[in-house]
Design a protein around this motif. Sequence first.
Motif, short mmCIF file in Angstrom:
data_model
loop_
_atom_site.label_atom_id
_atom_site.label_comp_id
_atom_site.label_asym_id
_atom_site.label_seq_id
_atom_site.Cartn_x
_atom_site.Cartn_y
_atom_site.Cartn_z
N THR A 2 0.85 -1.20 0.00
CA THR A 2 0.00 0.00 0.00
C THR A 2 0.89 1.24 0.00
OG1 THR A 2 -1.62 -1.20 1.30
CG2 THR A 2 -1.89 1.18 1.22
N ASN A 3 1.92 1.20 0.83
CA ASN A 3 2.83 2.33 0.94
C ASN A 3 3.55 2.61 -0.38
OD1 ASN A 3 4.15 4.23 2.60
ND2 ASN A 3 4.02 2.75 4.27
N LEU A 4 4.11 1.54 -0.98
CA LEU A 4 4.87 1.71 -2.22
C LEU A 4 3.96 2.17 -3.36
CD1 LEU A 4 7.30 -1.35 -2.14
CD2 LEU A 4 7.81 1.04 -1.61
N LEU A 5 2.73 1.60 -3.39
CA LEU A 5 1.82 1.98 -4.47
C LEU A 5 1.28 3.39 -4.29
CD1 LEU A 5 -0.19 -1.17 -5.39
CD2 LEU A 5 0.80 0.46 -6.96
N SER A 6 0.97 3.76 -3.03
CA SER A 6 0.46 5.12 -2.88
C SER A 6 1.57 6.14 -3.16
CB SER A 6 -0.23 5.36 -1.53
OG SER A 6 0.56 4.90 -0.51
N ASN A 7 2.83 5.77 -2.87
CA ASN A 7 3.93 6.65 -3.30
C ASN A 7 3.98 6.75 -4.82
OD1 ASN A 7 4.88 7.36 -0.81
ND2 ASN A 7 6.66 6.01 -0.83
N ALA A 8 3.90 5.58 -5.48
CA ALA A 8 3.98 5.57 -6.95
C ALA A 8 2.89 6.48 -7.55
CB ALA A 8 3.84 4.15 -7.47
N ILE A 9 1.68 6.44 -6.95
CA ILE A 9 0.58 7.26 -7.47
C ILE A 9 0.81 8.74 -7.12
CG2 ILE A 9 -1.89 7.74 -7.23
CD1 ILE A 9 -2.23 4.69 -6.74
N LYS A 10 1.24 8.94 -5.85
CA LYS A 10 1.42 10.31 -5.35
C LYS A 10 2.49 11.06 -6.13
CE LYS A 10 3.21 10.66 -1.13
NZ LYS A 10 3.34 10.61 0.34
N TYR A 11 3.58 10.35 -6.49
CA TYR A 11 4.69 11.02 -7.17
C TYR A 11 4.61 10.89 -8.69
CZ TYR A 11 6.45 11.43 -2.44
OH TYR A 11 6.57 11.75 -1.12
N THR A 12 3.37 10.60 -9.20
CA THR A 12 3.14 10.58 -10.64
C THR A 12 2.18 11.72 -10.97
OG1 THR A 12 3.48 8.19 -10.83
CG2 THR A 12 2.14 9.22 -12.53
N LYS A 13 2.55 12.57 -11.92
CA LYS A 13 1.68 13.70 -12.26
C LYS A 13 0.54 13.21 -13.15
CE LYS A 13 5.25 17.16 -11.81
NZ LYS A 13 6.35 17.79 -12.54
N ASP A 14 -0.55 14.02 -13.23
CA ASP A 14 -1.74 13.62 -13.98
C ASP A 14 -1.44 13.23 -15.43
OD1 ASP A 14 -3.27 13.85 -11.81
OD2 ASP A 14 -4.07 15.85 -12.29
N ASN A 15 -0.47 13.93 -16.04
CA ASN A 15 -0.22 13.65 -17.46
C ASN A 15 0.81 12.54 -17.69
OD1 ASN A 15 1.89 15.09 -16.42
ND2 ASN A 15 2.20 16.38 -18.23
N GLN A 16 1.27 11.90 -16.60
CA GLN A 16 2.27 10.84 -16.74
C GLN A 16 1.59 9.45 -16.72
OE1 GLN A 16 4.72 12.29 -13.43
NE2 GLN A 16 6.38 12.74 -14.84
N LYS A 17 2.27 8.47 -17.31
CA LYS A 17 1.73 7.10 -17.41
C LYS A 17 1.52 6.50 -16.02
CE LYS A 17 2.94 2.75 -19.55
NZ LYS A 17 4.01 1.96 -20.13
N SER A 18 0.46 5.68 -15.87
CA SER A 18 0.15 5.08 -14.55
C SER A 18 1.19 4.05 -14.12
CB SER A 18 -1.19 4.37 -14.63
OG SER A 18 -2.16 5.26 -15.02
N PRO A 19 1.32 3.86 -12.81
CA PRO A 19 2.26 2.84 -12.30
C PRO A 19 1.83 1.41 -12.65
CG PRO A 19 1.57 4.35 -10.57
CD PRO A 19 0.68 4.61 -11.74
N GLU A 20 2.77 0.50 -12.50
CA GLU A 20 2.49 -0.92 -12.78
C GLU A 20 3.03 -1.80 -11.65
OE1 GLU A 20 3.36 -0.22 -17.54
OE2 GLU A 20 4.85 -1.22 -16.28
N ILE A 21 2.42 -2.99 -11.52
CA ILE A 21 2.94 -3.97 -10.55
C ILE A 21 3.48 -5.16 -11.35
CG2 ILE A 21 2.37 -5.47 -8.58
CD1 ILE A 21 -0.12 -3.76 -8.12
N LEU A 22 4.72 -5.54 -11.08
CA LEU A 22 5.29 -6.70 -11.78
C LEU A 22 5.65 -7.74 -10.74
CD1 LEU A 22 7.87 -4.40 -13.53
CD2 LEU A 22 5.82 -5.19 -14.64
N ILE A 23 5.12 -8.97 -10.91
CA ILE A 23 5.50 -10.05 -9.98
C ILE A 23 6.32 -11.06 -10.76
CG2 ILE A 23 4.66 -11.71 -8.26
CD1 ILE A 23 1.95 -10.41 -8.41
N ASN A 24 7.49 -11.40 -10.21
CA ASN A 24 8.35 -12.35 -10.90
C ASN A 24 8.69 -13.51 -9.96
OD1 ASN A 24 10.08 -13.53 -12.67
ND2 ASN A 24 11.25 -11.66 -13.10
N PHE A 25 8.11 -14.70 -10.25
CA PHE A 25 8.38 -15.87 -9.40
C PHE A 25 9.66 -16.55 -9.86
CE2 PHE A 25 3.85 -15.20 -8.87
CZ PHE A 25 3.68 -15.40 -7.51
N HIS A 26 10.72 -16.50 -9.05
CA HIS A 26 11.96 -17.20 -9.36
C HIS A 26 11.94 -18.54 -8.63
CE1 HIS A 26 13.59 -13.56 -11.10
NE2 HIS A 26 13.28 -12.89 -10.01
N SER A 27 13.07 -19.31 -8.72
CA SER A 27 13.03 -20.63 -8.07
C SER A 27 13.10 -20.51 -6.53
CB SER A 27 14.15 -21.51 -8.59
OG SER A 27 15.37 -20.86 -8.36
#
Length: 258
Positions: free
Chosen positions: A159-184
């Motif tokens: 929640t913290n990392l995502l709300s930062n990502a949203i907060k520090y993105t201006k209205d005209n900038q591309k939206s944040p993304e979540i990437l999950i990478n399952f390694h071994s």
Amino acid sequence: VKSFWGTLSDVDEQNKEKDKLLQLITKEKELNELKSKFVNMVSHEVRTPLAGILSSVELLEIINQNIDASLKEKSAKHYSRIKDQILKIGELMNDVLILGKIESGKIELDVEEVDFVANLSKFSTNNINITDSNIIKLFVKGTPKKVKMDWKLMEHVFTNLLSNAIKYTKDNQKSPEILINFHSKDVEVTIKDYGIGIPKDDLKLLFQPFKRASNVGNINGTGLGLILVKYFVELHKGEVSVISEENVGSSFTVKLPY
Ligand code: ADP
């Protein structure tokens, strides 16, 4: 001879004990200094929004004495400023309370097996001020596995990392993304944004209390969120890292062992 050596080794032991005691006392002194430094910083940080609230309330008192239509707009502005400042104190106090719990060792992990993809998917469709133009996409790589963790704490992290990502993105900038990478052996979650980014010189300061980057402008924040993120991730024997470039965006990656 035996008793001579015996006496010497006794003295040696005593000296070692003394050294240990001295080390403990120094450590306790350092901890106490840190604590009072921390409390000082917090009270200073609380005073600034409180001064803002006070001056707005005083202005409202005057405005309300002779309110007419033209002044209504001004008074609405101050009501919203008061609300902002109160929210800021609330946010700050929340973080301070959690930090206090951490300090006194009152946080215990309540571990369960978590369907990580399902849980993180919730962030991409609801929650935290997501508007139509701000839909968060989720990408999954590798074979999804259940991961053992204290979801309440890790939910706070994302929640913290995502709300930062949203907060520090201006209205005209591309939206944040979540990437999950399952390694071994571990799973990596990256919260990637295309926002204001972080100046190079500020990158190393972000995990210290109340430190904020020089480019935050008037975006609200306490400077405590990332410390909690790092602490909660490390409680899970994980790691958090950041890659960022000013005006390009930031990627915060949380790596958790299975
Ligand atoms: P804050 O409440 O100020 O957001 P954090 O501890 O969460 O506190 O973050 C510390 C600082 O790191 C922020 O003030 C900001 O300067 C920077 N920061 C964190 N996340 C981002 C991001 N996604 N983009 C740009 N800057 C960020």
